[in-house]
Design a protein around this motif. Structure first.
Motif, mmCIF file in Angstrom:
data_model
loop_
_atom_site.group_PDB
_atom_site.id
_atom_site.type_symbol
_atom_site.label_atom_id
_atom_site.label_comp_id
_atom_site.label_asym_id
_atom_site.label_seq_id
_atom_site.Cartn_x
_atom_site.Cartn_y
_atom_site.Cartn_z
ATOM 1 N N ASP A 149 0.840 -1.196 0.000
ATOM 2 C CA ASP A 149 0.000 0.000 0.000
ATOM 3 C C ASP A 149 0.878 1.250 0.000
ATOM 4 N N GLN A 163 -8.543 8.846 -2.356
ATOM 5 C CA GLN A 163 -8.119 7.709 -3.162
ATOM 6 C C GLN A 163 -7.263 6.762 -2.331
ATOM 7 N N ASP A 164 -7.563 5.477 -2.459
ATOM 8 C CA ASP A 164 -6.785 4.427 -1.810
ATOM 9 C C ASP A 164 -5.832 3.847 -2.842
ATOM 10 N N PRO A 185 -4.999 3.203 -8.208
ATOM 11 C CA PRO A 185 -6.101 2.967 -7.266
ATOM 12 C C PRO A 185 -6.348 1.482 -7.077
ATOM 13 N N ARG A 186 -6.703 1.108 -5.858
ATOM 14 C CA ARG A 186 -6.898 -0.303 -5.536
ATOM 15 C C ARG A 186 -7.977 -0.936 -6.405
ATOM 16 N N GLU A 187 -9.046 -0.171 -6.679
ATOM 17 C CA GLU A 187 -10.146 -0.736 -7.450
ATOM 18 C C GLU A 187 -9.800 -0.902 -8.924
ATOM 19 N N LYS A 188 -8.687 -0.334 -9.373
ATOM 20 C CA LYS A 188 -8.273 -0.464 -10.772
ATOM 21 C C LYS A 188 -7.438 -1.725 -11.023
ATOM 22 N N VAL A 190 -6.879 -5.690 -11.215
ATOM 23 C CA VAL A 190 -7.583 -6.969 -11.386
ATOM 24 C C VAL A 190 -6.678 -8.064 -10.824
#
Length: 234
Positions: A149, A163-164, A185-188, A190
């Motif tokens: 992180d 933003q994380d 970003p973490r959500e980007k 896969v």
């Protein structure tokens, strides 16, 4: 009657035999060459600083390859054992205090030590996970190793923007030893189930070698998957 397959020309058969032999011999030869190079490299670093009475080459009529590597492994293990004791920790702390007084050496030492502590700790998950991110443009995907992180000032700046962020390492092909440090970003990301070793094989081969274990596991799941029941006719 079965139709006989046409015989291939002699040149084609020789070429196929040569390629088959190359596939068998090349991995073995490259592995032996790399192993021998590492052994010679370790010997060239250790043996010049080894006292003559401890050098086995002085007692034999031939050089013993790998003796320097073996001595280095024993010495590193012994230093690690002593470093865990109170006296060893005091010596290490005193040595580090001397190194920290030298401006340029201090920065290099602290950076290298932090990298080794982060990578070699058993509890860390750095570079143990693999994922995909859109790079270098939307719609194009690149394989990355998930590092950790975002921390420190970088994490604070991004959190202020809501933003994380995660730090990932993007290696090139076919030599994954160099690459790019990217904050995404973490959500980007896969996440993938393949191991870092399988990801390295995929990168080095330019996509030719796919993870065999994961492919076999997926095929097994497909074979054991129960078919959906047929719809009931009214």
């Amino acid at each position: 009657m079965k139709e006989k397959l046409p015989r291939l020309p002699i040149a084609t058969r020789l070429r196929n035999d040569f390629l088959a032999g190359l596939i068998i011999c090349a991995p073995v030869a490259i592995t032996l060459w790399l192993t021998w190079s590492v052994v010679r490299w370790a010997d060239s670093w250790v043996k010049p600083y080894l006292p003559a009475r401890y050098d086995p080459d002085n007692y034999l009529n031939f050089a013993v390859p790998g003796s320097g590597l073996l001595i280095a492994l024993v010495a590193i293990t012994l230093i690690g054992f002593l470093g865990k004791n109170l006296i060893g920790q005091s010596i290490v702390q005193f040595s580090e205090s001397l190194v920290r007084r030298v401006p340029l050496v201090r920065s290099i030492y602290q950076s290298v030590k932090q990298i080794f502590e982060t990578v070699l700790k058993d509890k860390t998950n750095s570079f143990k996970k693999v994922g995909l991110i859109e790079y270098p443009s939307p719609g194009l995907w690149a394989l990355v190793f998930i590092s950790t992180d975002a921390k420190g000032e970088i994490a604070t700046k991004f959190k202020a923007m809501g933003q994380d962020m995660v730090c990932v390492f993007l290696p090139p092909t076919p030599v994954p030893t160099a690459g790019f440090l990217i904050f995404t970003p973490r959500e980007k990301i896969v996440p993938l189930d393949m191991s870092p070793e399988d990801a390295a094989k995929l990168l080095i081969s330019g996509g030719l070698v796919t993870p065999e274990e994961l492919a076999g596991r997926m095929k097994k799941q497909e074979r054991t998957r129960k078919p959906l029941p047929a719809p009931i006719e009214m």
